[in-house]
Design a protein around this motif. Structure first.
Motif, PDB file in Angstrom:
ATOM      1  N   ALA A 132       0.789  -1.315   0.107  1.00 33.13           N
ATOM      2  CA  ALA A 132       0.036  -0.037  -0.043  1.00 33.13           C
ATOM      3  C   ALA A 132       0.897   1.091   0.154  1.00 33.13           C
ATOM      4  CB  ALA A 132      -0.940   0.073   1.187  1.00 33.13           C
ATOM      5  N   ALA A 133       0.351   2.210  -0.825  1.00 36.75           N
ATOM      6  CA  ALA A 133       1.190   3.452  -0.737  1.00 36.75           C
ATOM      7  C   ALA A 133       1.390   4.242   0.519  1.00 36.75           C
ATOM      8  CB  ALA A 133       0.653   4.309  -1.867  1.00 36.75           C
ATOM      9  N   SER A 134       2.353   4.719   0.732  1.00 35.64           N
ATOM     10  CA  SER A 134       2.844   5.399   2.054  1.00 35.64           C
ATOM     11  C   SER A 134       1.715   6.719   2.120  1.00 35.64           C
ATOM     12  CB  SER A 134       4.162   5.959   2.305  1.00 35.64           C
ATOM     13  OG  SER A 134       4.272   6.483   3.441  1.00 35.64           O
ATOM     14  N   GLY A 135       1.169   6.952   3.364  1.00 43.85           N
ATOM     15  CA  GLY A 135       0.291   8.164   3.369  1.00 43.85           C
ATOM     16  C   GLY A 135      -1.024   7.834   2.878  1.00 43.85           C
ATOM     17  N   THR A 136      -1.604   6.746   2.411  1.00 38.86           N
ATOM     18  CA  THR A 136      -2.960   6.171   1.993  1.00 38.86           C
ATOM     19  C   THR A 136      -3.868   5.518   3.309  1.00 38.86           C
ATOM     20  OG1 THR A 136      -2.124   4.267   0.809  1.00 38.86           O
ATOM     21  CG2 THR A 136      -2.152   6.313  -0.438  1.00 38.86           C
ATOM     22  N   TYR A 137      -2.855   5.416   4.140  1.00 43.05           N
ATOM     23  CA  TYR A 137      -3.663   4.675   5.324  1.00 43.05           C
ATOM     24  C   TYR A 137      -3.145   5.306   6.682  1.00 43.05           C
ATOM     25  CZ  TYR A 137       0.394   1.656   5.244  1.00 43.05           C
ATOM     26  OH  TYR A 137       1.824   1.210   5.442  1.00 43.05           O
ATOM     27  N   ALA A 138      -3.932   5.120   7.665  1.00 47.29           N
ATOM     28  CA  ALA A 138      -3.437   5.377   9.045  1.00 47.29           C
ATOM     29  C   ALA A 138      -2.423   4.518   9.769  1.00 47.29           C
ATOM     30  CB  ALA A 138      -4.618   5.713   9.999  1.00 47.29           C
ATOM     31  N   ASP A 139      -2.830   3.284   9.456  1.00 46.22           N
ATOM     32  CA  ASP A 139      -2.132   2.156  10.190  1.00 46.22           C
ATOM     33  C   ASP A 139      -2.278   0.955   9.589  1.00 46.22           C
ATOM     34  OD1 ASP A 139      -4.027   0.561  11.908  1.00 46.22           O
ATOM     35  OD2 ASP A 139      -4.198   2.378  13.056  1.00 46.22           O
ATOM     36  N   CYS A 140      -1.520  -0.177   9.926  1.00 46.20           N
ATOM     37  CA  CYS A 140      -1.362  -1.573   9.349  1.00 46.20           C
ATOM     38  C   CYS A 140      -1.183  -2.400  10.499  1.00 46.20           C
ATOM     39  CB  CYS A 140      -0.622  -1.600   8.169  1.00 46.20           C
ATOM     40  SG  CYS A 140      -1.169  -3.243   7.390  1.00 46.20           S
ATOM     41  N   THR A 141      -1.891  -2.450  11.425  1.00 47.99           N
ATOM     42  CA  THR A 141      -1.571  -3.401  12.946  1.00 47.99           C
ATOM     43  C   THR A 141      -2.581  -4.307  12.799  1.00 47.99           C
ATOM     44  OG1 THR A 141      -2.992  -1.888  14.261  1.00 47.99           O
ATOM     45  CG2 THR A 141      -0.502  -1.149  13.740  1.00 47.99           C
ATOM     46  N   ILE A 142      -3.478  -4.510  12.331  1.00 50.27           N
ATOM     47  CA  ILE A 142      -4.544  -5.542  12.378  1.00 50.27           C
ATOM     48  C   ILE A 142      -4.129  -6.742  11.972  1.00 50.27           C
ATOM     49  CG2 ILE A 142      -6.896  -6.298  12.147  1.00 50.27           C
ATOM     50  CD1 ILE A 142      -7.670  -3.341  11.867  1.00 50.27           C
ATOM     51  N   LYS A 143      -3.937  -7.897  12.776  1.00 52.74           N
ATOM     52  CA  LYS A 143      -3.094  -9.021  12.401  1.00 52.74           C
ATOM     53  C   LYS A 143      -4.365 -10.201  11.865  1.00 52.74           C
ATOM     54  CE  LYS A 143       1.075  -7.537  13.062  1.00 52.74           C
ATOM     55  NZ  LYS A 143       1.975  -7.175  11.983  1.00 52.74           N
ATOM     56  N   THR A 144      -3.736 -11.389  11.253  1.00 53.45           N
ATOM     57  CA  THR A 144      -4.674 -12.237  10.747  1.00 53.45           C
ATOM     58  C   THR A 144      -4.110 -13.733  11.212  1.00 53.45           C
ATOM     59  OG1 THR A 144      -3.480 -12.412   8.717  1.00 53.45           O
ATOM     60  CG2 THR A 144      -5.387 -11.001   8.807  1.00 53.45           C
ATOM     61  N   ALA A 145      -4.844 -14.641  11.329  1.00 45.02           N
ATOM     62  CA  ALA A 145      -4.582 -15.889  11.489  1.00 45.02           C
ATOM     63  C   ALA A 145      -4.816 -16.801  10.340  1.00 45.02           C
ATOM     64  CB  ALA A 145      -5.306 -16.485  12.786  1.00 45.02           C
ATOM     65  N   SER A 146      -3.661 -17.848  10.338  1.00 45.21           N
ATOM     66  CA  SER A 146      -3.943 -18.792   9.155  1.00 45.21           C
ATOM     67  C   SER A 146      -5.022 -19.851   9.260  1.00 45.21           C
ATOM     68  CB  SER A 146      -2.590 -19.505   9.014  1.00 45.21           C
ATOM     69  OG  SER A 146      -2.790 -20.576   8.001  1.00 45.21           O
ATOM     70  N   ALA A 147      -5.919 -20.122   8.001  1.00 46.92           N
ATOM     71  CA  ALA A 147      -6.923 -20.953   8.016  1.00 46.92           C
ATOM     72  C   ALA A 147      -6.310 -22.501   7.345  1.00 46.92           C
ATOM     73  CB  ALA A 147      -8.151 -20.590   7.611  1.00 46.92           C
ATOM     74  N   GLY A 148      -4.840 -22.209   7.231  1.00 44.11           N
ATOM     75  CA  GLY A 148      -4.268 -23.466   6.412  1.00 44.11           C
ATOM     76  C   GLY A 148      -4.273 -23.292   4.948  1.00 44.11           C
ATOM     77  N   THR A 149      -4.053 -24.413   4.282  1.00 42.45           N
ATOM     78  CA  THR A 149      -4.072 -24.384   2.830  1.00 42.45           C
ATOM     79  C   THR A 149      -5.130 -25.129   2.404  1.00 42.45           C
ATOM     80  OG1 THR A 149      -1.694 -24.363   2.623  1.00 42.45           O
ATOM     81  CG2 THR A 149      -2.703 -25.090   0.903  1.00 42.45           C
ATOM     82  N   ILE A 150      -6.040 -24.832   1.683  1.00 45.70           N
ATOM     83  CA  ILE A 150      -7.201 -25.375   1.028  1.00 45.70           C
ATOM     84  C   ILE A 150      -7.114 -25.623  -0.483  1.00 45.70           C
ATOM     85  CG2 ILE A 150      -9.788 -25.408   0.920  1.00 45.70           C
ATOM     86  CD1 ILE A 150      -9.628 -23.381   3.540  1.00 45.70           C
ATOM     87  N   ASN A 151      -7.155 -26.730  -0.875  1.00 41.95           N
ATOM     88  CA  ASN A 151      -7.154 -27.088  -2.530  1.00 41.95           C
ATOM     89  C   ASN A 151      -5.921 -26.241  -2.884  1.00 41.95           C
ATOM     90  OD1 ASN A 151      -9.215 -28.787  -2.210  1.00 41.95           O
ATOM     91  ND2 ASN A 151     -10.724 -27.120  -2.566  1.00 41.95           N
ATOM     92  N   GLY A 152      -4.974 -26.245  -2.223  1.00 42.18           N
ATOM     93  CA  GLY A 152      -3.616 -25.227  -2.802  1.00 42.18           C
ATOM     94  C   GLY A 152      -3.582 -23.788  -2.826  1.00 42.18           C
ATOM     95  N   ASN A 153      -4.884 -23.410  -1.988  1.00 40.53           N
ATOM     96  CA  ASN A 153      -4.931 -21.968  -1.580  1.00 40.53           C
ATOM     97  C   ASN A 153      -4.657 -21.592  -0.464  1.00 40.53           C
ATOM     98  OD1 ASN A 153      -6.267 -21.225  -4.516  1.00 40.53           O
ATOM     99  ND2 ASN A 153      -7.884 -22.507  -3.512  1.00 40.53           N
ATOM    100  N   SER A 154      -4.082 -20.364  -0.171  1.00 39.94           N
ATOM    101  CA  SER A 154      -3.539 -20.103   1.252  1.00 39.94           C
ATOM    102  C   SER A 154      -4.553 -19.285   1.742  1.00 39.94           C
ATOM    103  CB  SER A 154      -2.358 -19.293   0.931  1.00 39.94           C
ATOM    104  OG  SER A 154      -1.944 -18.804   2.358  1.00 39.94           O
TER     105      SER A 154
END
Length: 232
Positions: A132-154
């Motif tokens: 993401a281009a700098s200055g186009t958002y306030a922050d990027c601190t919301i983390k995610t969790a892995s649901a594994g690999t499904i049919n070759g998709n992450s």
């Protein structure tokens, strides 16, 4: 004076101008260009159909990823009053600070919904949203969790409890959560509306809603997002 028949008179040789050859070459060039255009069109159609197929495959996988997130909610039902960022879970909407009143900015889960510099991005790739281009958002601190690999998709997910702040909403009356509708409330509120302003409408109903957002990435940089609202 002797005369010869007209048919026996010698005629001057005709010069060959090559007009037929020129038209033949032009025709060959036109056919070559048409063939190239047809091949390019077929290649484009094949690529397009492949992209659609990958997109559909990723979209189908979002259902299984959402089920993984819901299973996590069920397993950790006793710990949902506190945010667990390492597990991609937040006990509030993240559009307010943890005090429940200070505005933190709207959450743009796909990175393409909002254009304001005050938006908050989800760190789907664990790279602090470098794409993401700098200055186009306030922050990027919301983390995610892995649901594994499904049919070759992450697959990854993030869960938000639809409350204004973390904590036990059963004992802290400053915590306001969107809940299933009950019989109370004003008639001005639309049926099924998630409205934080009408606290009485949801005061005695079941537990709060949880917003589950899933992203599945596959071949050719295919990405599909899905959102599910659940409550227990």
């Amino acid at each position: 004076m002797n005369s010869f028949p007209t048919s026996l008179r010698t005629r001057a040789p005709l010069h060959q101008r090559g007009a037929s050859l020129l038209f033949a070459l032009l025709t060959l060039v036109a056919m070559l260009l048409a063939t190239l255009a047809l091949v390019r069109s077929v290649d484009t159609s094949t690529t397009l159909l492949g992209n659609i197929g990958f997109k559909q495959d990723a979209t189908v996988a979002t259902d299984q990823a959402a089920r993984t997130a819901i299973d996590w909610l069920s397993t950790n039902a006793a710990s949902l009053n506190t945010s667990l960022a390492a597990n991609g879970y937040y006990a509030n909407t993240k559009e307010f600070a943890d005090d429940g009143t200070t505005t933190a900015g709207q959450v743009d889960v796909t990175g393409g919904q909002l254009a304001a510099a005050s938006r908050r991005l989800v760190d789907w790739d664990n790279d602090t949203c470098r794409s993401a281009a700098s200055g186009t958002y306030a922050d990027c601190t919301i983390k995610t969790a892995s649901a594994g690999t499904i049919n070759g998709n992450s697959a990854r997910y993030v869960i938000f409890r639809l409350c204004n702040k973390p904590g036990d909403y059963g004992t802290d009356n400053t915590i306001h959560c969107a809940k299933p509708m009950n019989a109370a409330g004003t008639s001005a509120t639309k049926r099924g509306e998630l409205n934080y302003s009408d606290y009485a409408r949801f005061a005695n109903a079941a537990g709060p809603y949880y917003r589950v957002v899933v992203r599945v990435t596959g071949a050719r940089n295919t990405a599909s997002f899905a959102e599910t609202i659940v409550h227990f």
